[in-house]
Design an enzyme around this catalytic site. Structure first.
Site, PDB file in Angstrom:
ATOM      1  N   TYR A  59       0.813  -1.171   0.107  1.00 40.67           N
ATOM      2  CA  TYR A  59      -0.148   0.017  -0.060  1.00 40.67           C
ATOM      3  C   TYR A  59       0.866   1.214   0.137  1.00 40.67           C
ATOM      4  O   TYR A  59       1.406   1.607   1.111  1.00 40.67           O
ATOM      5  CB  TYR A  59      -0.941   0.008   1.279  1.00 40.67           C
ATOM      6  CG  TYR A  59      -1.677  -1.353   1.443  1.00 40.67           C
ATOM      7  CD1 TYR A  59      -2.009  -2.116   0.365  1.00 40.67           C
ATOM      8  CD2 TYR A  59      -2.341  -1.214   2.774  1.00 40.67           C
ATOM      9  CE1 TYR A  59      -2.814  -3.121   0.349  1.00 40.67           C
ATOM     10  CE2 TYR A  59      -3.223  -2.615   2.897  1.00 40.67           C
ATOM     11  CZ  TYR A  59      -3.226  -3.267   1.880  1.00 40.67           C
ATOM     12  OH  TYR A  59      -4.337  -4.538   1.927  1.00 40.67           O
ATOM     13  N   SER A 157      -2.425 -14.952   3.198  1.00 47.69           N
ATOM     14  CA  SER A 157      -3.467 -14.224   2.598  1.00 47.69           C
ATOM     15  C   SER A 157      -3.394 -15.037   1.198  1.00 47.69           C
ATOM     16  O   SER A 157      -2.186 -15.064   0.586  1.00 47.69           O
ATOM     17  CB  SER A 157      -3.124 -12.780   2.424  1.00 47.69           C
ATOM     18  OG  SER A 157      -4.273 -12.188   1.898  1.00 47.69           O
ATOM     19  N   ASN A 158      -4.610 -15.021   0.298  1.00 46.84           N
ATOM     20  CA  ASN A 158      -4.739 -15.505  -0.887  1.00 46.84           C
ATOM     21  C   ASN A 158      -4.137 -16.989  -1.271  1.00 46.84           C
ATOM     22  O   ASN A 158      -4.081 -16.981  -2.578  1.00 46.84           O
ATOM     23  CB  ASN A 158      -4.002 -14.259  -1.834  1.00 46.84           C
ATOM     24  CG  ASN A 158      -4.719 -12.902  -1.516  1.00 46.84           C
ATOM     25  OD1 ASN A 158      -5.748 -12.741  -1.886  1.00 46.84           O
ATOM     26  ND2 ASN A 158      -3.867 -12.083  -1.254  1.00 46.84           N
ATOM     27  N   GLN A 177      -6.417 -14.616   5.526  1.00 47.88           N
ATOM     28  CA  GLN A 177      -7.089 -13.641   4.897  1.00 47.88           C
ATOM     29  C   GLN A 177      -7.543 -13.793   3.354  1.00 47.88           C
ATOM     30  O   GLN A 177      -6.631 -14.298   2.743  1.00 47.88           O
ATOM     31  CB  GLN A 177      -6.484 -12.199   5.157  1.00 47.88           C
ATOM     32  CG  GLN A 177      -7.339 -11.043   4.720  1.00 47.88           C
ATOM     33  CD  GLN A 177      -6.521  -9.642   4.839  1.00 47.88           C
ATOM     34  OE1 GLN A 177      -6.541  -8.919   4.020  1.00 47.88           O
ATOM     35  NE2 GLN A 177      -6.084  -9.632   5.940  1.00 47.88           N
ATOM     36  N   LEU A 208     -17.699  -6.119   1.479  1.00 45.65           N
ATOM     37  CA  LEU A 208     -18.982  -5.230   0.938  1.00 45.65           C
ATOM     38  C   LEU A 208     -19.105  -5.126  -0.584  1.00 45.65           C
ATOM     39  O   LEU A 208     -19.723  -4.482  -1.356  1.00 45.65           O
ATOM     40  CB  LEU A 208     -19.041  -3.809   1.410  1.00 45.65           C
ATOM     41  CG  LEU A 208     -19.392  -3.700   2.986  1.00 45.65           C
ATOM     42  CD1 LEU A 208     -19.103  -2.268   3.481  1.00 45.65           C
ATOM     43  CD2 LEU A 208     -20.676  -4.294   3.243  1.00 45.65           C
ATOM     44  N   LYS A 216     -25.713   1.121  -1.702  1.00 52.22           N
ATOM     45  CA  LYS A 216     -25.441   2.536  -2.333  1.00 52.22           C
ATOM     46  C   LYS A 216     -25.588   2.814  -3.828  1.00 52.22           C
ATOM     47  O   LYS A 216     -25.667   3.696  -4.443  1.00 52.22           O
ATOM     48  CB  LYS A 216     -24.185   3.315  -1.806  1.00 52.22           C
ATOM     49  CG  LYS A 216     -24.069   3.361  -0.415  1.00 52.22           C
ATOM     50  CD  LYS A 216     -22.825   4.043   0.031  1.00 52.22           C
ATOM     51  CE  LYS A 216     -22.858   4.666   1.654  1.00 52.22           C
ATOM     52  NZ  LYS A 216     -23.320   3.904   2.630  1.00 52.22           N
TER      53      LYS A 216
END
Length: 310
Positions: A59, A157-158, A177, A208, A216
């Site tokens: 990130y 993860s993954n 994760q 989500l 939304k």
């Protein structure tokens, strides 16, 4: 006082609603990020009893870890915070490859410790599998760092189910994760059952479904980013998914909360899932995510939500 729950078999206790921080300094993921806004949202999370922060080397790269390190230093609250980060990405020239070799993972942890300005990381994940390294050897390297007190828990993860089994050969994996949400339920076939059986805490990402499960969107919307290529957002599937979300809206409205709160609360009722790390781009979104903890779903509602998205 927010309730804290144990993450699987670790000695880590977290607020079940954590914070995914790829929008804090994640300049390679989002254009035009304001670093001050990013630091403010981490501060808002800490100020309101969220103690589980999830970041990663990639990130930024590096910048998310640096900004979180700055906030923790300024706030002087390292002790109560459960800090998770991840490594595996390696730059070779301009290309990125994955590296799970023990030497690379050990160096990655050292580098993350410096950026985060801390002497231990609570949860360290291998972010993506490489093709070469035996996964039990990769995890073995993290076990050495755990024994040295540099990390407190080991995550992957993954990983595919085969890779997870190999990684957990010696029982060292604490957290997994992976992608999981009401629209993408493949993990229920093998990954979640394996995690439950071995007391590995399963942390879903994209809970989500890139906003689709937040209630939304409407069918007139056109997407020009990553979502344009995602199957959930294509044609008839998109329309059907919006119809399912409307059924959740009825439950949400009866409780006086938003669709997202009901969806996130549903995950926390599922075996193997102890905590969630929804992302946020602003401090008010962080506080909004926390409303999930006020939602109480009845057994009937839990079954109904499951049925809608079967």
């Amino acid at each position: 006082m927010t309730r804290k729950i144990q993450l699987g078999k670790t000695d880590l206790y977290v607020n079940p609603i954590g914070l995914g921080t790829n929008a804090v300094g994640g300049h390679n993921l989002y254009p035009n990020l304001d670093e001050q806004v990013g630091k403010d949202l981490v501060r808002a999370a800490l100020d309101h009893g969220m103690n589980f922060l999830d970041t990663a080397y990639i990130y930024g790269p590096e910048r998310s870890e640096e900004l979180i390190g700055e906030v923790l230093k300024e706030a002087g609250v390292r002790e109560g915070v459960v800090l998770a980060t991840k490594g595996a990405h390696k730059f070779v020239g301009k290309d990125i490859v994955f590296d799970n070799s023990p030497a690379f993972l050990k160096q990655s942890v050292e580098d993350s410790l410096k950026r985060l300005q801390t002497d231990y990381i609570d949860l360290y994940y291998i972010h993506f599998p490489d093709q070469e390294t035996p996964k039990d050897e990769a995890v073995g390297a993290l076990k050495q760092l755990k024994d040295e007190g540099k990390i407190r828990a080991i995550g992957v993860s993954n990983f595919s189910i085969e890779q997870l089994k190999e990684a957990n050969k010696d029982g060292y994996v604490d957290v997994y994760q992976g992608e999981y949400n009401l629209l993408q339920r493949d993990a229920e076939k093998e990954l979640l059952p394996y995690a439950i059986e071995h007391n590995i805490s399963f942390i879903p990402y994209f809970p989500l479904a890139s906003g689709l499960l937040a209630g939304k969107y409407n069918k007139e919307m056109v997407f020009h980013d990553l979502r344009a290529k995602m199957p959930h957002f294509q044609g008839e599937a998109f329309v059907q998914n919006l119809e399912k979300v409307e059924l959740i809206r009825k439950i949400a409205e009866a409780k006086g909360v938003e669709v997202a709160h009901v969806v996130l609360a549903w995950y926390l009722t599922q075996d193997g899932i102890d905590a969630l790390i929804p992302g946020a781009k602003r401090a008010d979104q962080v506080l909004n995510n926390l409303k999930t903890l006020d939602v109480r779903l009845t057994d009937e509602e839990i079954k109904e939500i499951d049925r809608i998205f079967r």
